[in-house]
Design a protein around this motif. Structure first.
Motif, mmCIF file in Angstrom:
data_model
loop_
_atom_site.group_PDB
_atom_site.id
_atom_site.type_symbol
_atom_site.label_atom_id
_atom_site.label_comp_id
_atom_site.label_asym_id
_atom_site.label_seq_id
_atom_site.Cartn_x
_atom_site.Cartn_y
_atom_site.Cartn_z
ATOM 1 N N MET A 105 59.137 52.550 38.292
ATOM 2 C CA MET A 105 58.829 51.289 38.217
ATOM 3 C C MET A 105 59.956 50.701 39.402
ATOM 4 N N PRO A 106 59.489 50.026 40.450
ATOM 5 C CA PRO A 106 60.495 49.415 41.420
ATOM 6 C C PRO A 106 61.552 48.499 40.665
ATOM 7 N N ALA A 107 62.985 48.661 40.982
ATOM 8 C CA ALA A 107 63.817 47.662 40.461
ATOM 9 C C ALA A 107 63.878 46.611 41.218
ATOM 10 N N PRO A 108 63.929 45.255 40.387
ATOM 11 C CA PRO A 108 64.094 44.137 41.121
ATOM 12 C C PRO A 108 65.371 44.063 42.070
ATOM 13 N N ASP A 109 65.373 43.109 42.806
ATOM 14 C CA ASP A 109 66.428 42.832 43.884
ATOM 15 C C ASP A 109 67.868 42.571 42.995
ATOM 16 N N GLN A 110 68.917 43.152 43.425
ATOM 17 C CA GLN A 110 70.117 43.036 42.631
ATOM 18 C C GLN A 110 70.389 41.695 42.203
ATOM 19 N N VAL A 111 70.154 40.686 43.184
ATOM 20 C CA VAL A 111 70.180 39.030 42.912
ATOM 21 C C VAL A 111 69.118 38.509 41.613
ATOM 22 N N ASP A 112 68.013 39.440 41.322
ATOM 23 C CA ASP A 112 67.270 39.039 40.341
ATOM 24 C C ASP A 112 67.440 39.798 39.043
ATOM 25 N N LEU A 121 61.865 43.049 32.893
ATOM 26 C CA LEU A 121 61.143 44.139 32.442
ATOM 27 C C LEU A 121 61.204 45.035 33.687
ATOM 28 N N ARG A 122 61.268 44.749 34.999
ATOM 29 C CA ARG A 122 61.276 45.773 35.718
ATOM 30 C C ARG A 122 62.697 46.352 36.010
ATOM 31 N N GLN A 123 63.558 45.500 35.627
ATOM 32 C CA GLN A 123 65.015 46.229 35.420
ATOM 33 C C GLN A 123 65.111 47.361 34.334
ATOM 34 N N TRP A 124 64.364 46.869 33.383
ATOM 35 C CA TRP A 124 64.507 47.954 32.131
ATOM 36 C C TRP A 124 63.599 49.112 32.391
ATOM 37 N N GLY A 125 62.334 48.958 33.135
ATOM 38 C CA GLY A 125 61.500 49.824 33.487
ATOM 39 C C GLY A 125 62.183 50.855 34.506
ATOM 40 N N ALA A 126 62.749 50.282 35.473
ATOM 41 C CA ALA A 126 63.674 51.040 36.520
ATOM 42 C C ALA A 126 64.822 51.948 35.995
#
Length: 165
Positions: free
Chosen positions: A1-8, A79-84
């Protein structure tokens, strides 16, 4: 899963490993402190950060968000942060709490369903009018929310008393 940008991304904060479940607010006003107040002894609010246990055990978390566009976007990023693989936590699911009385508009319901697919499970909590006028701990827990708490306690990683197994 692609990670969100650092700021997000949500920050990661060291916490002592005590509750069975941590409520992680995806954004301000998500409702994590209310959920913690309703479940004393087995849960705690981690604020708007993923908890990292100081003893390096894995924390069990539920991401909390409101049903508006900004809340759902914040939930998606969490969720993207966790998924990555960028969190030290095990996400048990996502709770989407209604942001207004009445039925959630279809576009937001559909968006919540898509975003919720990024985690193990999604729970929806309707608008609770009594919480606008009274302390949530002074009114009975609504059935929909009690079902969420019961389902969490029944998960393999969480015991019936709310303790980590």
């Amino acid at each position: 899963m692609p990670a969100p940008d650092q700021v997000d991304r949500l920050p990661i904060r060291d916490q002592r490993p005590s509750p069975a479940v941590w409520w992680v607010g995806a954004h301000g006003g998500a409702g994590e402190s209310t959920l913690a107040a309703l479940t004393p002894g087995w849960s705690a609010a981690s604020g708007h950060a993923f908890p990292r246990h100081t003893d390096r055990t894995t924390s069990q978390v539920v991401i909390v968000a409101r049903s508006n566009a900004a809340g759902l976007r914040a939930a998606q990023n969490a969720l993207r942060q966790w998924g990555a693989g960028l969190t030290p936590s095990n996400v048990l699911g996502l709770i989407v709490i209604a942001d207004a009385p009445g039925r959630i508009p279809r576009i937001l319901r559909d968006r919540a369903a898509i975003i919720g697919g990024g985690g193990p499970r999604t729970w929806h909590v309707p608008w609770i009018d009594a919480w606008r006028f009274e302390d949530p701990t002074s009114v009975p827990i609504p059935r929909d929310l009690q079902r969420v708490f019961d389902e969490l306690r029944a998960l393999p990683d969480i015991g019936a008393t709310g303790t980590v197994n």
